[in-house]
Motif scaffolding. Structure first.
Motif, short mmCIF file in Angstrom:
data_model
loop_
_atom_site.label_atom_id
_atom_site.label_comp_id
_atom_site.label_asym_id
_atom_site.label_seq_id
_atom_site.Cartn_x
_atom_site.Cartn_y
_atom_site.Cartn_z
N GLU A 98 0.88 -1.14 -0.06
CA GLU A 98 -0.05 0.08 0.04
C GLU A 98 0.79 1.22 0.01
OE1 GLU A 98 -2.49 -0.69 3.17
OE2 GLU A 98 -3.63 -1.87 2.35
N ALA A 99 2.08 1.25 0.64
CA ALA A 99 2.76 2.57 0.77
C ALA A 99 3.45 2.77 -0.61
CB ALA A 99 3.90 2.03 1.86
N GLN A 100 3.88 1.61 -1.31
CA GLN A 100 4.54 1.67 -2.65
C GLN A 100 4.09 0.64 -3.48
OE1 GLN A 100 8.80 1.06 -1.39
NE2 GLN A 100 9.23 3.04 -2.10
N PRO A 101 2.71 1.21 -4.21
CA PRO A 101 2.09 0.14 -4.95
C PRO A 101 2.85 -0.48 -6.25
CG PRO A 101 0.65 2.04 -4.33
CD PRO A 101 1.88 2.64 -3.94
N SER A 102 2.69 -1.53 -6.48
CA SER A 102 3.55 -2.06 -7.77
C SER A 102 3.13 -1.65 -9.01
CB SER A 102 3.04 -3.82 -7.82
OG SER A 102 3.41 -4.52 -6.55
N ALA A 103 4.06 -1.40 -9.84
CA ALA A 103 3.75 -0.78 -11.24
C ALA A 103 2.73 -1.48 -11.84
CB ALA A 103 5.35 -0.78 -11.71
N ASP A 104 3.07 -2.88 -11.93
CA ASP A 104 1.94 -3.56 -12.55
C ASP A 104 0.78 -3.93 -11.73
OD1 ASP A 104 0.40 -5.42 -14.16
OD2 ASP A 104 2.13 -6.54 -14.78
N SER A 105 -0.34 -3.10 -11.60
CA SER A 105 -1.31 -3.56 -10.78
C SER A 105 -2.13 -4.95 -11.07
CB SER A 105 -2.51 -2.49 -11.03
OG SER A 105 -3.21 -2.58 -12.50
N ASP A 106 -1.79 -5.61 -12.16
CA ASP A 106 -2.19 -6.96 -12.38
C ASP A 106 -1.28 -7.95 -11.67
OD1 ASP A 106 -4.68 -6.17 -13.88
OD2 ASP A 106 -3.45 -6.16 -15.78
N ARG A 107 -0.18 -7.35 -11.47
CA ARG A 107 0.98 -8.43 -10.69
C ARG A 107 1.45 -7.69 -9.55
NH1 ARG A 107 2.66 -12.95 -13.29
NH2 ARG A 107 4.39 -12.85 -12.35
N PRO A 108 0.71 -7.44 -8.69
CA PRO A 108 1.39 -6.87 -7.43
C PRO A 108 2.20 -7.74 -6.73
CG PRO A 108 -0.99 -7.57 -6.97
CD PRO A 108 -0.63 -7.69 -8.25
N LEU A 109 3.21 -7.10 -5.74
CA LEU A 109 4.12 -7.97 -4.92
C LEU A 109 3.36 -8.45 -3.77
CD1 LEU A 109 7.14 -5.64 -4.90
CD2 LEU A 109 6.76 -7.49 -6.34
N TRP A 110 2.05 -8.01 -3.48
CA TRP A 110 1.21 -8.66 -2.48
C TRP A 110 -0.05 -8.43 -2.65
CZ3 TRP A 110 2.72 -12.18 0.96
CH2 TRP A 110 1.92 -12.62 2.21
N ARG A 111 -1.08 -9.38 -2.55
CA ARG A 111 -2.54 -9.10 -2.91
C ARG A 111 -3.09 -9.21 -1.19
NH1 ARG A 111 -4.17 -9.58 -8.05
NH2 ARG A 111 -2.44 -10.82 -9.30
N ARG A 112 -4.15 -8.49 -0.93
CA ARG A 112 -4.90 -8.55 0.13
C ARG A 112 -5.46 -9.89 0.32
NH1 ARG A 112 -6.01 -3.84 2.69
NH2 ARG A 112 -7.70 -4.89 3.87
N GLU A 113 -5.77 -10.80 -0.61
CA GLU A 113 -6.37 -11.97 -0.13
C GLU A 113 -5.08 -13.03 0.20
OE1 GLU A 113 -8.54 -9.76 -3.04
OE2 GLU A 113 -6.69 -10.45 -3.14
N TRP A 114 -3.77 -12.89 0.22
CA TRP A 114 -2.84 -13.82 0.78
C TRP A 114 -2.81 -13.77 2.11
CZ3 TRP A 114 1.27 -12.16 -3.61
CH2 TRP A 114 0.81 -12.64 -4.83
N VAL A 115 -2.45 -14.85 2.73
CA VAL A 115 -2.05 -15.04 3.93
C VAL A 115 -0.74 -16.02 4.28
CG1 VAL A 115 -2.85 -16.11 6.35
CG2 VAL A 115 -4.45 -14.94 4.66
N PRO A 116 0.24 -15.27 4.61
CA PRO A 116 1.50 -16.22 4.95
C PRO A 116 1.08 -17.37 5.90
CG PRO A 116 1.49 -14.34 6.32
CD PRO A 116 0.32 -14.10 5.52
N ILE A 117 2.00 -18.62 5.42
CA ILE A 117 2.09 -19.68 6.19
C ILE A 117 3.46 -20.02 6.60
CG2 ILE A 117 -0.06 -20.44 5.40
CD1 ILE A 117 1.59 -22.45 3.68
N ALA A 118 4.37 -19.59 5.82
CA ALA A 118 5.92 -19.66 6.19
C ALA A 118 6.73 -18.66 5.91
CB ALA A 118 6.52 -21.04 5.53
N ALA A 119 7.90 -18.14 6.41
CA ALA A 119 8.63 -17.32 6.05
C ALA A 119 9.84 -17.00 6.68
CB ALA A 119 7.67 -15.71 6.31
#
Length: 237
Positions: free
Chosen positions: A112-133
């Protein structure tokens, strides 16, 4: 509990049960570190905080084990405060519910602070939930709550969606690796005992010693986070 199992998934408790059965035979200390189940109210609170509805598979998994249960990070904690070194595809730390929320909101905030240049391929989507990192949250594995698939993200080259068809498939792959068989060939219990390997590199120990001497938090086992490795390399120039 929310919704019905998504198309193409199995009962994640079966796949997770294969993993915990192997750990019980071979690595009881790791099994003990998985902790007990999370409460349903805690999962619902997490859904509200992240603004997502978790699919049935993730509910099943969290209701089996939550490594964060009853623990709270302090102000000096890394983004991933309680992640457990675990033999997962990709080699990242397994997250409990507290770390899942921390990483999710951090990644969302970065996008949200630095939106991806390609809105169709963002670096993170609101629907994603991490399970490992990794400890710094810059690399990891996520569940897409829209369709139940599992993908990966990395600071260097962005996310890869749909790597696994489901959380069930992801844990089946982890179980296959533990049991030393190829995916799809497993036909029952009885895999040979072997020591748990956590993908450490031969040159990790000097980096761990340097990191601790310079105030970084780093696990005794598992991969050293990329950010710490890069800081170490810079210090050597």
């Amino acid at each position: 509990m929310k919704g019905a199992p998504m198309a193409g998934t199995g009962d994640v408790r079966e796949a997770w049960g294969r993993i915990t059965a192997w750990l019980e035979r071979n690595e009881p200390d790791v099994l003990a570190a998985l902790g007990g189940p999370v409460s349903r109210s805690a999962v619902r609170d997490a859904e509200l905080r992240m603004g997502v509805e978790l699919p049935e598979e993730m509910w099943q998994w969290l209701l089996a084990n939550d490594i964060d249960a009853g623990r709270h990070p302090d102000d000096r904690s890394c983004l991933v405060a309680f992640g457990l070194p675990f033999p997962l595809p990709g080699g990242h730390l397994l997250l409990g519910l507290t770390d899942i929320q921390r990483v999710c909101l951090s990644q969302r905030g970065l996008e949200e602070a630095q939106p991806s240049a390609d809105s169709d391929r963002p670096l993170w989507r609101r629907e994603w939930v991490p399970i490992a990192a990794e400890r710094d949250g810059l690399y990891g594995t996520f569940l897409d709550t829209r369709n139940g698939t599992v993908g990966t993200w990395a600071e260097a080259h962005g996310p890869e969606e749909g790597v696994y068809a489901s959380l069930y498939a992801f844990f089946q792959e982890a179980a296959d690796r533990l049991e030393g068989v190829s995916s799809g060939d497993w036909s029952g219990p009885g895999a040979p005992d072997r020591a748990l390997r956590l993908d450490s590199r031969p040159d990790d120990e000097p980096i761990r010693l340097w990191a601790r001497a310079h105030g970084y938090q780093v696990n005794d086992r598992g991969r050293v986070p990329a950010s710490i490795r890069e800081a170490f390399e810079v210090s050597r120039r």
